[in-house]
Design a protein around this motif. Sequence first.
Motif, PDB file in Angstrom:
ATOM      1  N   ALA A   1       0.865  -1.180   0.000  1.00 24.10           N
ATOM      2  CA  ALA A   1       0.000   0.000   0.000  1.00 24.10           C
ATOM      3  C   ALA A   1       0.897   1.224   0.000  1.00 24.10           C
ATOM      4  O   ALA A   1       1.367   1.666   1.053  1.00 24.10           O
ATOM      5  N   SER A   2       1.153   1.730  -1.189  1.00 25.22           N
ATOM      6  CA  SER A   2       2.121   2.817  -1.306  1.00 25.22           C
ATOM      7  C   SER A   2       1.960   3.513  -2.643  1.00 25.22           C
ATOM      8  O   SER A   2       1.492   2.915  -3.620  1.00 25.22           O
ATOM      9  N   SER A   3       2.376   4.762  -2.695  1.00 24.01           N
ATOM     10  CA  SER A   3       2.485   5.454  -3.970  1.00 24.01           C
ATOM     11  C   SER A   3       3.717   4.922  -4.708  1.00 24.01           C
ATOM     12  O   SER A   3       4.490   4.122  -4.168  1.00 24.01           O
ATOM     13  N   THR A   4       3.898   5.369  -5.938  1.00 26.68           N
ATOM     14  CA  THR A   4       5.007   4.896  -6.767  1.00 26.68           C
ATOM     15  C   THR A   4       6.331   5.468  -6.263  1.00 26.68           C
ATOM     16  O   THR A   4       6.516   6.684  -6.211  1.00 26.68           O
ATOM     17  N   ARG A   5       7.239   4.570  -5.909  1.00 21.27           N
ATOM     18  CA  ARG A   5       8.570   4.938  -5.429  1.00 21.27           C
ATOM     19  C   ARG A   5       9.466   3.712  -5.582  1.00 21.27           C
ATOM     20  O   ARG A   5       8.988   2.600  -5.805  1.00 21.27           O
ATOM     21  N   ILE A   6      10.768   3.897  -5.451  1.00 23.73           N
ATOM     22  CA  ILE A   6      11.697   2.802  -5.689  1.00 23.73           C
ATOM     23  C   ILE A   6      11.449   1.630  -4.747  1.00 23.73           C
ATOM     24  O   ILE A   6      11.592   0.465  -5.130  1.00 23.73           O
ATOM     25  N   GLU A   7      11.032   1.925  -3.508  1.00 25.85           N
ATOM     26  CA  GLU A   7      10.784   0.845  -2.541  1.00 25.85           C
ATOM     27  C   GLU A   7       9.650  -0.073  -2.993  1.00 25.85           C
ATOM     28  O   GLU A   7       9.648  -1.262  -2.661  1.00 25.85           O
ATOM     29  N   TRP A   8       8.675   0.484  -3.732  1.00 26.54           N
ATOM     30  CA  TRP A   8       7.563  -0.349  -4.229  1.00 26.54           C
ATOM     31  C   TRP A   8       8.113  -1.442  -5.147  1.00 26.54           C
ATOM     32  O   TRP A   8       7.750  -2.612  -5.025  1.00 26.54           O
ATOM     33  N   ILE A   9       9.000  -1.055  -6.038  1.00 25.16           N
ATOM     34  CA  ILE A   9       9.556  -2.018  -6.996  1.00 25.16           C
ATOM     35  C   ILE A   9      10.404  -3.064  -6.276  1.00 25.16           C
ATOM     36  O   ILE A   9      10.315  -4.268  -6.560  1.00 25.16           O
ATOM     37  N   ILE A  10      11.223  -2.631  -5.340  1.00 24.00           N
ATOM     38  CA  ILE A  10      12.079  -3.562  -4.598  1.00 24.00           C
ATOM     39  C   ILE A  10      11.229  -4.538  -3.796  1.00 24.00           C
ATOM     40  O   ILE A  10      11.520  -5.748  -3.746  1.00 24.00           O
ATOM     41  N   ALA A  11      10.164  -4.035  -3.166  1.00 19.86           N
ATOM     42  CA  ALA A  11       9.282  -4.917  -2.387  1.00 19.86           C
ATOM     43  C   ALA A  11       8.578  -5.926  -3.281  1.00 19.86           C
ATOM     44  O   ALA A  11       8.491  -7.124  -2.946  1.00 19.86           O
ATOM     45  N   ASP A  12       8.093  -5.489  -4.426  1.00 21.44           N
ATOM     46  CA  ASP A  12       7.389  -6.379  -5.349  1.00 21.44           C
ATOM     47  C   ASP A  12       8.316  -7.469  -5.874  1.00 21.44           C
ATOM     48  O   ASP A  12       7.959  -8.659  -5.893  1.00 21.44           O
ATOM     49  N   LEU A  13       9.518  -7.085  -6.299  1.00 25.67           N
ATOM     50  CA  LEU A  13      10.473  -8.085  -6.781  1.00 25.67           C
ATOM     51  C   LEU A  13      10.906  -9.010  -5.647  1.00 25.67           C
ATOM     52  O   LEU A  13      11.119 -10.210  -5.855  1.00 25.67           O
ATOM     53  N   GLY A  14      11.024  -8.456  -4.437  1.00 24.25           N
ATOM     54  CA  GLY A  14      11.358  -9.284  -3.279  1.00 24.25           C
ATOM     55  C   GLY A  14      10.286 -10.315  -3.012  1.00 24.25           C
ATOM     56  O   GLY A  14      10.577 -11.487  -2.714  1.00 24.25           O
ATOM     57  N   ASN A  15       9.021  -9.885  -3.110  1.00 21.66           N
ATOM     58  CA  ASN A  15       7.914 -10.829  -2.948  1.00 21.66           C
ATOM     59  C   ASN A  15       8.043 -11.993  -3.921  1.00 21.66           C
ATOM     60  O   ASN A  15       7.943 -13.171  -3.545  1.00 21.66           O
ATOM     61  N   MET A  16       8.221 -11.667  -5.202  1.00 22.45           N
ATOM     62  CA  MET A  16       8.239 -12.710  -6.223  1.00 22.45           C
ATOM     63  C   MET A  16       9.457 -13.617  -6.092  1.00 22.45           C
ATOM     64  O   MET A  16       9.376 -14.815  -6.355  1.00 22.45           O
ATOM     65  N   CYS A  17      10.603 -13.048  -5.676  1.00 26.40           N
ATOM     66  CA  CYS A  17      11.798 -13.884  -5.501  1.00 26.40           C
ATOM     67  C   CYS A  17      11.699 -14.774  -4.261  1.00 26.40           C
ATOM     68  O   CYS A  17      12.437 -15.757  -4.143  1.00 26.40           O
ATOM     69  N   ALA A  18      10.788 -14.436  -3.356  1.00 22.43           N
ATOM     70  CA  ALA A  18      10.531 -15.302  -2.201  1.00 22.43           C
ATOM     71  C   ALA A  18       9.489 -16.357  -2.533  1.00 22.43           C
ATOM     72  O   ALA A  18       9.203 -17.237  -1.709  1.00 22.43           O
TER      73      ALA A  18
END
Length: 617
Positions: A71-88
């Motif tokens: 739950a966030s606006s567009t920022r670099i952390e959003w992308i890192i969190a999303d890729l982290g989710n998928m890599c987990a």
Amino acid sequence: MAHLFLSRVEATPDGEAYRYPVPVDEHAADGAPGAEQWRSLTWAQTAERVKAVAAGLMSLGIRSEDRVAIASSTRIEWIIADLGNMCAGAATTTVYPSTNADETAFILSNSGSRALFAENAKQLEKVVAKREDLPELRTVILFGGAAEQPAAEGLTVLTLAELEQAGAKYLSEHPDAVTEAVAALDKEQLATLIYTSGTTGRPKGVRLVHDCWAYQGVAQEESGLLRSDDIHFMWLPLSHVFGKALISGQIATGHVMAVDGRVDRIIHNLPVIRPTLMASAPRIFEKVYNGIAAKARAEGGAKYKIFLWAAKVSRDYARTTQANRTATGRATAPFALKLQHAIADKLVYAKIRAAFGGRFRGSVSGSAALSPEIGYFFLGAGVPILEGYGLTETSAGTTVNRPDDIRIGTVGRPLPGTEVRIAEDGEVLLRGPSIMRGYHEMPEQSAEVLEADGWFHTGDIGDFENGYLRITDRKKDMFKTSGGKYVAPSEVEGKFKAVCPFVSNILVIGNNRNFCTALIGLDETVIMPWAASHGLAGKPYAEVVASPQVNELIGGYVKQLNGDLQRWQTIKKFTLLPRDLDIEHGELTPSLKIKRPVVERTYADAVTGMYEGANEA
């Protein structure tokens, strides 16, 4: 997608992946907002953070296909969190930061999300307030702010930095954990749950698997839409499927992406980033055009006349070159028109391109229909808008105009691997790897739109013209007048936006009525300067739009619109709304689509008033 990401890292580890703004100081010396600078991450640096996030999630007990929300606006952390989710091996549930507490709780509960990445304390407060409705949610990871424990039993709060530290420790003990999790992924494994904006009723969770996103990445690259040397300005909401799909394309090509979701910084960022590519909703281009027109009008005299002339030349040039390209394969124009275009370029168009950073090669437009007149203007000015088409249920893009062959008024040709078919009733049907695997825990609703052989019913009406798809309207939005004539409201609304530089939103009404009417919201930033110079200085917006002067002004544009419509499409009466439509009042979705039933209910008295005394037989 995790495979695609790690392959990109291996191929270009030292290449620049992302740019993002960070404050240099909180406030400047004069008390104004502080200066910012842009930092970069290479693909290797991005992977280091992504793996730490993935391992951190594993340390919390997150496993294959567990849902982790953002739950966030567009920022670099959003992308890192999303890729982290998928890599987990987990799946991302996307939540707009503007979503209220009730709907946020519904999405988190319906998805069964076990953890949440929250942008700030405001997002945390929503889940704390609804804690009793979220028994499966155990952890909140904050992008910004300190990790203060909330007054909510069984809920752990930590910062993103703390999660990454936990992940680093976990990797020291289990060095192959992330590699093994990625290796275990299947292409049909759930990657993302995106809840539809919900123009009516509760949103539905759209199940998008890894193959949907991997296909998007490869198809965008193969179509020539994205190139490895692009600099892409990403400000679109990543909670929306459009922005999310373009992340896939960026990973496939390896180009640079500058990430900043603050809409009020777009104009400031463009000359700083100097992008070659940007994606946007049509409303942004409408506002840019209206802003340019308003500035020229305010300067008055010769400058306004020059702008109007240049705008006409731009459209004529774009129409002519497009028609000649279609007919002969060469985008040519008569000498006189080319000469006019060259003069207008020096006087007007070059300044527009400079405002976009000076090296713009195109902007992908989606989520709503683009007015052809707006499209022709920007194409002729050298700022081509590549209109495309897709839905949440299709992982966004299915068709798109290509930079080297734009057909204004269409949504382009299908992406490689996507099939398009027009049903007997005109509905657009789609089939291909990007189609969703159904609605989350809603088998009956899934069966209503997904055929056994893979064809998806879009609910949109359209047709093919020389291999290019044209969308006419939403099937459910089309209506029939009491005289038996069909009206496609979005067609009329788009035409009005092209002729009226003051409009922000318009809703055409006429279902089972004898004639059509319209509810119109004006763009405050454009109408207020006009009002100030026409005897209405100092008046609040609501008084301005209720004034005879403004009603006469807009009435002139309605008359101009009606001259280009069939008799049964014409707007006989209109009402100017006391405020523009917005997300906060529930009238627009987060992707800026109008919730027609909500607007008609809110302004039911105004609609009734427009038909009072009229012959409805």
